[in-house]
Design a protein around this motif. Structure first.
Motif, mmCIF file in Angstrom:
data_model
loop_
_atom_site.group_PDB
_atom_site.id
_atom_site.type_symbol
_atom_site.label_atom_id
_atom_site.label_comp_id
_atom_site.label_asym_id
_atom_site.label_seq_id
_atom_site.Cartn_x
_atom_site.Cartn_y
_atom_site.Cartn_z
ATOM 1 N N ILE A 5 0.851 -1.193 0.000
ATOM 2 C CA ILE A 5 0.000 0.000 0.000
ATOM 3 C C ILE A 5 0.885 1.241 0.000
ATOM 4 C CG2 ILE A 5 -1.695 1.308 1.330
ATOM 5 C CD1 ILE A 5 -2.647 -1.353 2.505
ATOM 6 N N PRO A 6 0.668 2.182 -0.924
ATOM 7 C CA PRO A 6 1.445 3.420 -0.898
ATOM 8 C C PRO A 6 1.139 4.210 0.376
ATOM 9 C CG PRO A 6 0.307 3.150 -2.999
ATOM 10 C CD PRO A 6 -0.263 2.129 -2.063
ATOM 11 N N ILE A 7 2.177 4.687 1.042
ATOM 12 C CA ILE A 7 1.969 5.464 2.264
ATOM 13 C C ILE A 7 1.109 6.693 1.985
ATOM 14 C CG2 ILE A 7 3.152 6.902 3.973
ATOM 15 C CD1 ILE A 7 5.410 4.877 3.976
ATOM 16 N N SER A 8 1.262 7.276 0.799
ATOM 17 C CA SER A 8 0.468 8.460 0.452
ATOM 18 C C SER A 8 -1.028 8.160 0.444
ATOM 19 C CB SER A 8 0.893 8.997 -0.918
ATOM 20 O OG SER A 8 0.724 8.000 -1.924
ATOM 21 N N ALA A 9 -1.389 6.879 0.225
ATOM 22 C CA ALA A 9 -2.800 6.505 0.204
ATOM 23 C C ALA A 9 -3.444 6.642 1.579
ATOM 24 C CB ALA A 9 -2.962 5.073 -0.305
ATOM 25 N N VAL A 59 18.893 13.459 4.772
ATOM 26 C CA VAL A 59 18.792 12.725 3.510
ATOM 27 C C VAL A 59 17.405 12.971 2.914
ATOM 28 C CG1 VAL A 59 19.008 10.498 2.368
ATOM 29 C CG2 VAL A 59 20.321 10.961 4.447
ATOM 30 N N MET A 60 17.368 13.428 1.664
ATOM 31 C CA MET A 60 16.115 13.716 0.974
ATOM 32 C C MET A 60 15.637 12.487 0.203
ATOM 33 S SD MET A 60 15.768 17.030 1.671
ATOM 34 C CE MET A 60 14.628 17.709 0.463
ATOM 35 N N ALA A 61 14.338 12.394 0.001
ATOM 36 C CA ALA A 61 13.723 11.344 -0.818
ATOM 37 C C ALA A 61 14.210 9.948 -0.408
ATOM 38 C CB ALA A 61 13.993 11.597 -2.303
ATOM 39 N N VAL A 62 13.883 9.568 0.821
ATOM 40 C CA VAL A 62 14.335 8.283 1.369
ATOM 41 C C VAL A 62 13.266 7.203 1.133
ATOM 42 C CG1 VAL A 62 15.064 7.054 3.441
ATOM 43 C CG2 VAL A 62 15.656 9.475 3.147
ATOM 44 N N PRO A 63 13.572 6.147 0.375
ATOM 45 C CA PRO A 63 12.608 5.048 0.207
ATOM 46 C C PRO A 63 12.391 4.342 1.549
ATOM 47 C CG PRO A 63 14.334 4.969 -1.458
ATOM 48 C CD PRO A 63 14.793 5.937 -0.411
ATOM 49 N N VAL A 64 11.135 4.125 1.901
ATOM 50 C CA VAL A 64 10.815 3.440 3.155
ATOM 51 C C VAL A 64 9.767 2.366 2.886
ATOM 52 C CG1 VAL A 64 11.371 5.426 4.621
ATOM 53 C CG2 VAL A 64 9.050 5.159 3.742
ATOM 54 N N GLY A 65 9.721 1.384 3.785
ATOM 55 C CA GLY A 65 8.738 0.325 3.623
ATOM 56 C C GLY A 65 8.616 -0.501 4.883
ATOM 57 N N LEU A 69 3.392 -4.132 7.890
ATOM 58 C CA LEU A 69 2.187 -3.386 7.530
ATOM 59 C C LEU A 69 1.922 -3.379 6.028
ATOM 60 C CD1 LEU A 69 2.640 -0.317 9.912
ATOM 61 C CD2 LEU A 69 1.082 -2.256 10.205
ATOM 62 N N ASN A 70 2.842 -3.976 5.248
ATOM 63 C CA ASN A 70 2.712 -4.017 3.794
ATOM 64 C C ASN A 70 2.612 -2.605 3.209
ATOM 65 O OD1 ASN A 70 2.627 -5.424 1.337
ATOM 66 N ND2 ASN A 70 0.387 -5.397 1.286
ATOM 67 N N CYS A 111 3.408 9.340 10.481
ATOM 68 C CA CYS A 111 3.574 8.223 11.417
ATOM 69 C C CYS A 111 3.872 6.933 10.673
ATOM 70 C CB CYS A 111 2.319 8.070 12.272
ATOM 71 S SG CYS A 111 2.452 6.780 13.535
ATOM 72 N N ALA A 112 3.248 6.738 9.524
ATOM 73 C CA ALA A 112 3.522 5.539 8.729
ATOM 74 C C ALA A 112 4.987 5.504 8.310
ATOM 75 C CB ALA A 112 2.620 5.498 7.504
#
Length: 212
Positions: A5-9, A59-65, A69-70, A111-112
């Protein structure tokens, strides 16, 4: 397991679950002034890069996952604050247009990111910040139990909708429809109306027209 699931969602889901489903399930989108301003603001953060500032590694634009929580996404900025020894404390910063809102959509999105960073680094993330373009100020957001609970609850609600492939009815909070770029596509005034009710109204209108 379904696609992450995209965090932005989650921001959309807190604001309106139907809006989130229209965007991420039905793949509908409509630009307005608010979305355009947000795109311009994030264009700077999305360029990436890193630097030091006041003892913090930025650090800018950090990929997270998060596997638990998928979730997947990109944090606009993560400041790694120095702790004891070589320990660093991640501090996510999310850039937003406008000013602080009355709902918690921005906080849930932040928070996500914090939950993802905790899972990725093994370090606690006690707080983060929201930077609003209109006020040009940071709002510090504590990652307390209530916010963490709301965030995980939102993830589960949205995951259920995406797995069911069913778009929920419009929100009861009609005031939120006014600023929604998807209102012309959502059509909340007729969504969820039964076919029989629509047919009765149509026939009533048609008969009234014949009588004139």
């Amino acid at each position: 397991m379904t696609e992450p699931i995209p965090i932005s969602a989650l921001q959309h889901a807190v604001y309106c679950l139907r809006q989130a489903a229209l965007i991420h399930l039905e793949r509908l989108w409509e630009e307005n002034r608010f979305t355009a301003e947000g795109d311009v603001l994030h264009a700077v953060a999305d360029k990436g890069g890193r630097r030091w500032n006041k003892g913090a590694r930025r650090v800018m634009a950090v990929p997270v996952g998060s596997r638990r929580l998928n979730l997947t996404g990109v944090a606009d900025l993560v400041e790694y604050l120095k702790g004891e020894g070589t320990q660093e404390t991640p501090f996510p910063v999310e850039y937003k247009r406008g000013k602080p809102k009355h709902h918690r959509a921005d906080e849930v999105q932040l928070c996500a990111q914090a939950l993802c960073l905790e899972e990725m680094t093994g370090a606690a993330v006690p707080a983060g910040a929201l930077f609003y373009a209109q006020t040009k100020r940071r709002v510090i957001v504590p990652m307390d139990r209530d916010l963490r609970g709301l965030t995980e609850e939102t993830v589960m609600s949205l995951a259920g909708i995406l797995e069911s492939l069913q778009t929920p009815p419009p929100t009861d909070r009609k005031s939120r429809c006014r600023a929604c770029s998807l209102k012309p596509l959502c059509r909340p005034e007729i969504a969820g109306r039964s076919v029989s009710a629509w047919r009765s109204r149509f026939l009533k209108t048609a008969l009234a027209a014949d009588d004139t």
